[in-house]
Design a protein around this motif. Sequence first.
Motif, short mmCIF file in Angstrom:
data_model
loop_
_atom_site.label_atom_id
_atom_site.label_comp_id
_atom_site.label_asym_id
_atom_site.label_seq_id
_atom_site.Cartn_x
_atom_site.Cartn_y
_atom_site.Cartn_z
N LEU A 27 52.21 54.87 64.03
CA LEU A 27 52.16 55.33 65.30
C LEU A 27 50.61 55.60 65.61
O LEU A 27 50.20 55.37 66.95
N SER B 286 48.28 54.14 64.89
CA SER B 286 47.50 52.81 65.08
C SER B 286 47.77 52.25 66.58
O SER B 286 47.42 51.47 67.13
N LEU B 287 48.97 52.95 67.12
CA LEU B 287 49.36 52.71 68.68
C LEU B 287 48.65 53.61 69.64
O LEU B 287 49.07 53.87 70.72
N ARG B 288 47.65 54.45 69.06
CA ARG B 288 46.83 55.08 69.93
C ARG B 288 47.64 56.50 70.19
O ARG B 288 47.43 57.14 71.28
N TYR B 289 48.82 56.79 69.30
CA TYR B 289 49.34 58.10 69.49
C TYR B 289 48.43 59.20 69.05
O TYR B 289 47.84 59.17 67.80
N ILE C 111 59.54 52.08 65.16
CA ILE C 111 58.08 51.89 65.43
C ILE C 111 57.66 50.42 65.61
O ILE C 111 56.93 50.27 66.53
N SER D 101 55.98 49.15 69.26
CA SER D 101 54.81 48.33 69.20
C SER D 101 55.17 47.19 70.05
O SER D 101 54.25 46.71 70.87
N GLU D 102 56.45 46.41 69.71
CA GLU D 102 56.57 45.18 70.47
C GLU D 102 56.75 45.43 72.05
O GLU D 102 56.29 44.84 73.01
N MET E 226 55.34 47.56 73.81
CA MET E 226 53.96 47.94 74.41
C MET E 226 53.06 46.46 74.73
O MET E 226 52.36 46.16 75.59
N LYS E 227 53.34 45.54 73.69
CA LYS E 227 52.90 44.26 73.72
C LYS E 227 53.59 43.43 74.86
O LYS E 227 52.78 42.48 75.58
N ASP F 91 51.86 48.85 78.45
CA ASP F 91 51.55 50.17 77.62
C ASP F 91 50.47 50.76 78.69
O ASP F 91 49.51 50.85 79.01
N MET G 228 50.82 46.92 60.38
CA MET G 228 50.16 47.70 61.22
C MET G 228 48.99 48.70 61.00
O MET G 228 47.98 48.72 61.68
#
Length: 329
Positions: free
Chosen positions: A16, A18-21, A49, A53-54, A56-57, A61, A326
């Motif tokens: 998470l 790594s997704l900038r949380y 998770i 991520s999917e 956001m892509k 986001d 990730m």
Amino acid sequence: MKIKIPEARELAVGALMSLRYSRQDAETIADHLIDAALRGVTFGSLARILAISEKMKEVSDNRQPVTTLRETPTSAVIDGGDNVGYVVAHHATRLAIDKAKRNGMAMVAARNTFYTGLFSYYMEMATREGLVAMAIGNGPAHVAPEGAAEGRLGTNPIAFGFPSDHGDPVIWDIGTCAIMHGELLLHRRTGEPLPEGVALDSNGQPTRDPVAALAGAIKTWGGHRGSGLSVVVQMLGALCGGPVISPGTVDMAYFVIVIDPKIFLPEGEYPARVNELADEICSARPIDPQNPVRMPFARSAQLRRQNLQSGDIEVPDVVHAGLVKMLNS
């Protein structure tokens, strides 16, 4: 595969982040996902998770800070800022709990969020503090109303929570659909066929293919009864101020009501009354002596205790691999 709970939590938090949380938000989300895994809800655990991520892509986001648009002593309207529902609904539920403890009851409406998770998690937040709660959520048109061949409703969960004076709370948490959208995503990820009778393809024909179902529609739970309940949930979600039907994995709604039972029973006897009813129901003679009558949430809570004792949770291999990727990307 089975992995230790602390390892699973750190894996979730790292993925998470790594997704900038922030670490705080990542830990809030991870605690919810680990709880889902402990209670055997695999589609609502760490696999989420990958879905975040999917989203956001594929969608966007556009995260902004969660803001309060309007507020009274017993209500609030929240803009989730396109933050994931695990964060937004946690904030909304905490706000409703605090207001109810001060003023007897509270209602909080949140919009502009997505993927809210298990509503039983939020109901437990309230019942742990001796409060009664109800919550609903709506979303994109994945579900076909009874008699329809295409989606017009969200999966539209609804949940109620009641405190007990000993043992587990009584919590009823369902989707008003035959199978949750997250389950479809997990079936697509693992390649496993769907159960019979839960989905339609794009031609309105029954299908067990998760890819075909994602291009078609999910059926409602309970025929016309579940379809009607889903419509009610969709209309309650409209109180939150977002679109009547979410335009995809964005701008979903979460609406929660929390009540302090002491405004009706000031001596604080309500949890005992809940337990009295639970005892009566569970004393009923079972059809199968090997399967005693249970209250809603009892099986889920028992499984969580067992898994906490063993120290392991189940994570599908493909999900574990995706989370590790990730972390290393």
